[in-house]
Design an enzyme around this catalytic site. Structure first.
Site, PDB file in Angstrom:
ATOM      1  N   ASP A 104       0.787  -1.233   0.000  1.00  0.00           N
ATOM      2  CA  ASP A 104       0.000   0.000   0.000  1.00  0.00           C
ATOM      3  C   ASP A 104       0.821   1.286   0.000  1.00  0.00           C
ATOM      4  O   ASP A 104       0.255   2.383  -0.039  1.00  0.00           O
ATOM      5  CB  ASP A 104      -0.961   0.012   1.196  1.00  0.00           C
ATOM      6  CG  ASP A 104      -0.259  -0.296   2.519  1.00  0.00           C
ATOM      7  OD1 ASP A 104       0.893   0.135   2.716  1.00  0.00           O
ATOM      8  OD2 ASP A 104      -0.879  -0.985   3.363  1.00  0.00           O
ATOM      9  N   HIS A 119       6.463  -7.831  -1.249  1.00  0.00           N
ATOM     10  CA  HIS A 119       5.457  -8.206  -2.251  1.00  0.00           C
ATOM     11  C   HIS A 119       5.215  -7.122  -3.300  1.00  0.00           C
ATOM     12  O   HIS A 119       4.254  -7.194  -4.050  1.00  0.00           O
ATOM     13  CB  HIS A 119       4.132  -8.560  -1.567  1.00  0.00           C
ATOM     14  CG  HIS A 119       4.225  -9.769  -0.689  1.00  0.00           C
ATOM     15  ND1 HIS A 119       3.520  -9.909   0.486  1.00  0.00           N
ATOM     16  CD2 HIS A 119       4.961 -10.913  -0.817  1.00  0.00           C
ATOM     17  CE1 HIS A 119       3.813 -11.077   1.046  1.00  0.00           C
ATOM     18  NE2 HIS A 119       4.689 -11.696   0.281  1.00  0.00           N
TER      19      HIS A 119
END
Length: 245
Positions: A104, A119
């Site tokens: 995010d 990730h």
């Protein structure tokens, strides 16, 4: 809790190399739901949309849901107190790096400079053909799917889909820092996703003290955790900051 907080703060103050390992739980308070669990996104969406093989064959269909999840809904998320405390810890020399499972970008937005994104990052899009990378904030998501200016190929979010490997640099930096760590903070991770969950375990094997911040017990708690500060990430990190600063 007071005694445990003081003990945790003491370990951090005496540490020469402290790292933080963060998972979905640190961003839940910023309005980003986890993927797994009772309120997870995979109860609403088919995880197949983030399977690389499926995506390559159904990119246009997948992008309808990818935009909704990552570029409509996530766009309103902002760093919370837990993110901000980690940034302040780095600024004050109390934290060497953040290793995050999250995509995010909130650690960077909070002010952390050294973040290993295990990730990837949803704020970037990449052309799988020519490799050109785009800032998601500059993409017009009204016109789907987004395409590369250079070769008109469909862009892919620059985070890990099912079937993809971990970015080599993030992987090597994460484990390198884990092996050097005197203290490893685990914040908001249940330890269910591999190989990311091996990072705190590598730190423990190298002799680090593991401080876990989670509202409930996790797979780390009984196996590697030395101090479990039980509660929401923002609340515990605020209290920890009061002990540290």
């Amino acid at each position: 809790m007071g005694i445990l907080l003081k003990k945790a703060a003491e370990f951090i103050r005496n540490s020469n190399f402290t790292i933080a390992f963060t998972g979905a739980g640190i961003s839940v308070e910023s309005g980003i739901p986890p993927f797994r669990g009772e309120l997870g996104l995979w109860n609403k969406y088919n995880p197949e949309i983030l399977d690389l093989g499926y995506y390559l064959n159904h990119s246009e269909d997948c992008w309808v849901y990818i935009r909704e999840i990552f570029y409509d809904f996530f766009a309103n998320a902002h760093p919370n107190k837990a993110h901000l405390v980690l940034a302040e810890m780095e600024q004050k020399g109390l934290l060497k790096s953040v290793i995050t499972q999250n995509i995010d970008n909130l650690h960077f937005e909070a002010g952390n400079k050294v973040v290993h994104e295990f990730h990837g990052n949803s704020k970037k899009l990449k052309c799988l053909t020519c490799g050109k990378v785009y800032d998601a904030n500059k993409i017009d998501f009204e016109n789907l799917p987004p395409r590369c200016e250079a070769d008109d190929k469909i862009l892919k979010p620059d985070f890990i889909f099912f079937g993809e490997g971990i970015p080599p640099k993030a992987y090597s930096n994460s484990f390198s820092d884990a092996e050097k760590a005197d203290v490893c903070l685990i914040i908001g991770s249940t330890g269910e996703v591999t190989p990311a969950s091996y990072v705190p375990r590598a730190a423990k094997e190298a002799g680090a003290t593991i401080i876990e911040i989670n509202p409930e017990e996790s797979s780390f708690t009984s196996s590697v955790t030395d101090i479990h500060l039980k509660g929401k990430a923002s609340e515990i990190m605020t209290e920890l900051a009061q002990e540290l600063f």
